[in-house]
Write an enzyme that holds these catalytic residues in place. Structure first.
Site, short mmCIF file in Angstrom:
data_model
loop_
_atom_site.label_atom_id
_atom_site.label_comp_id
_atom_site.label_asym_id
_atom_site.label_seq_id
_atom_site.Cartn_x
_atom_site.Cartn_y
_atom_site.Cartn_z
N ASP A 67 0.81 -1.22 0.00
CA ASP A 67 0.00 0.00 0.00
C ASP A 67 0.84 1.27 0.00
OD1 ASP A 67 0.91 -0.49 2.60
OD2 ASP A 67 -1.06 -1.07 3.33
N ASN A 136 -7.24 -3.22 14.43
CA ASN A 136 -8.63 -3.50 14.02
C ASN A 136 -8.73 -4.69 13.08
OD1 ASN A 136 -7.60 -2.54 11.66
ND2 ASN A 136 -9.00 -0.80 11.45
N HIS A 138 -7.01 -5.11 10.24
CA HIS A 138 -6.76 -4.88 8.81
C HIS A 138 -5.47 -5.55 8.35
CE1 HIS A 138 -4.55 -0.75 9.51
NE2 HIS A 138 -3.69 -1.73 9.48
N GLU A 143 -9.71 -2.32 5.58
CA GLU A 143 -10.31 -2.03 6.88
C GLU A 143 -11.56 -2.88 7.12
OE1 GLU A 143 -8.35 -0.43 8.60
OE2 GLU A 143 -7.99 1.64 8.02
C1 F6R Z 1 1.57 -1.68 6.11
C2 F6R Z 1 0.22 -2.23 6.21
C3 F6R Z 1 -0.52 -2.29 7.49
C4 F6R Z 1 0.35 -2.59 8.72
C5 F6R Z 1 -0.49 -2.57 9.99
C6 F6R Z 1 0.34 -2.80 11.23
O1 F6R Z 1 2.04 -1.74 4.78
O2 F6R Z 1 -0.29 -2.62 5.21
O3 F6R Z 1 -1.52 -3.28 7.39
O4 F6R Z 1 0.97 -3.83 8.56
O5 F6R Z 1 -1.12 -1.33 10.10
O6 F6R Z 1 1.22 -1.74 11.42
P1 F6R Z 1 2.34 -1.79 12.56
O7 F6R Z 1 3.32 -2.82 12.14
O8 F6R Z 1 2.94 -0.40 12.53
O9 F6R Z 1 1.65 -2.12 13.83
#
Ligand code: F6R
Length: 241
Positions: A67, A136, A138, A143
């Site tokens: 992303d 959450n 995702h 989401e």
């Molecule tokens: C990042 C992504 C997100 C993160 C998720 C966890 O490219 O796609 O899904 O993997 O938000 O983020 P952290 O590792 O910062 O807790």
């Protein structure tokens, strides 16, 4: 799903890097799906160390990131493009033409998303997709209430995600509220998936992902349907299993 629990973040990072390095050793022209965020930072650091020791070669590796924030260009310090360059790409011999990250400044979003899917197909599909997980549930920026059949698309970020990611920005207001993300279908098409989670704040989500029902309310629960997933956890993230 294969669940592997290790002691702490250091061990998790080493093991994740070893899995990625093995993939590159076994298939030097591997197509890797990569993630950003705090969780994979240690794994990228370890992977760079393995590279510097001369044990792996990135010259044929192809990458696709999950992303990118919508509206941020490559040079923005908070962009995922910048993150990837800073945490891994500038240290290894990857061919810059083999790096793919959605263009957060694309004028034609639909074309950008369709083009991204085409490039993944042309590369032969993703061999190993690295994932983190949001509080959450995702994966990528898919989401809760996600459509499981979605491919790469423009998403609106949840309040919870904006709040969680505001730690990287000067204020909450500066966090973009949209992103371009691979969809669940894109992720599910990867041959193998490696999901990393560290820390207590992920523990309940991890338990629901593994033991709960498969529901768009918890996007990562769909991984129960994938035939080859490793979930790599530290003790805190595994504490509610
Ligand atoms: C990042 C992504 C997100 C993160 C998720 C966890 O490219 O796609 O899904 O993997 O938000 O983020 P952290 O590792 O910062 O807790």
């Amino acid at each position: 799903m294969r669940i592997i629990t290790v002691k702490d973040y250091e061990e998790l990072s080493k093991k994740a890097a070893n899995i990625l390095a093995s993939q590159i050793t076994l298939k030097p022209n591997s197509v890797l799906g990569l993630a950003t965020g705090s969780t994979p930072v240690g794994a990228y650091r370890e992977l760079v160390r393995i590279y510097k020791e001369g044990d792996i070669n990135f010259s044929e590796v192809v990458t696709f990131n999950l992303d990118e924030y919508y509206g941020l260009d490559k040079e923005n310090l908070q962009s995922y493009y910048y993150f990837m360059r800073d945490n891994i790409f500038k240290f290894v011999n990857i061919n810059i033409n083999n790096i793919h990250i959605p263009d957060g400044r694309a004028k034609n979003i639909e074309q950008e998303c369709i083009g991204y899917e085409d490039k993944i197909k042309q590369a032969g599909g993703i061999d190993l997709q690295l994932l983190g997980i949001g509080r959450n549930g995702h994966i990528g920026f898919n989401e809760p209430d996600v459509k499981f059949e979605a491919q790469t698309h423009l998403v609106t970020l949840d309040e919870d995600t904006i709040e969680a990611n505001s730690r990287f920005f000067a204020s909450m207001e500066e966090v973009p509220d949209q992103a371009i993300s691979m969809g669940i279908k894109t992720i599910m098409h990867s041959r193998k998936i490696l999901l990393l989670a560290s820390g207590e704040e992920k523990a309940e989500t991890i338990n629901n992902m593994i033991n709960g029902k498969i529901t768009p309310e918890l996007p990562a629960s769909v991984l129960q349907l994938h035939p080859d997933v490793i979930v790599l956890l530290d003790e805190k993230a595994a504490s509610k299993l």
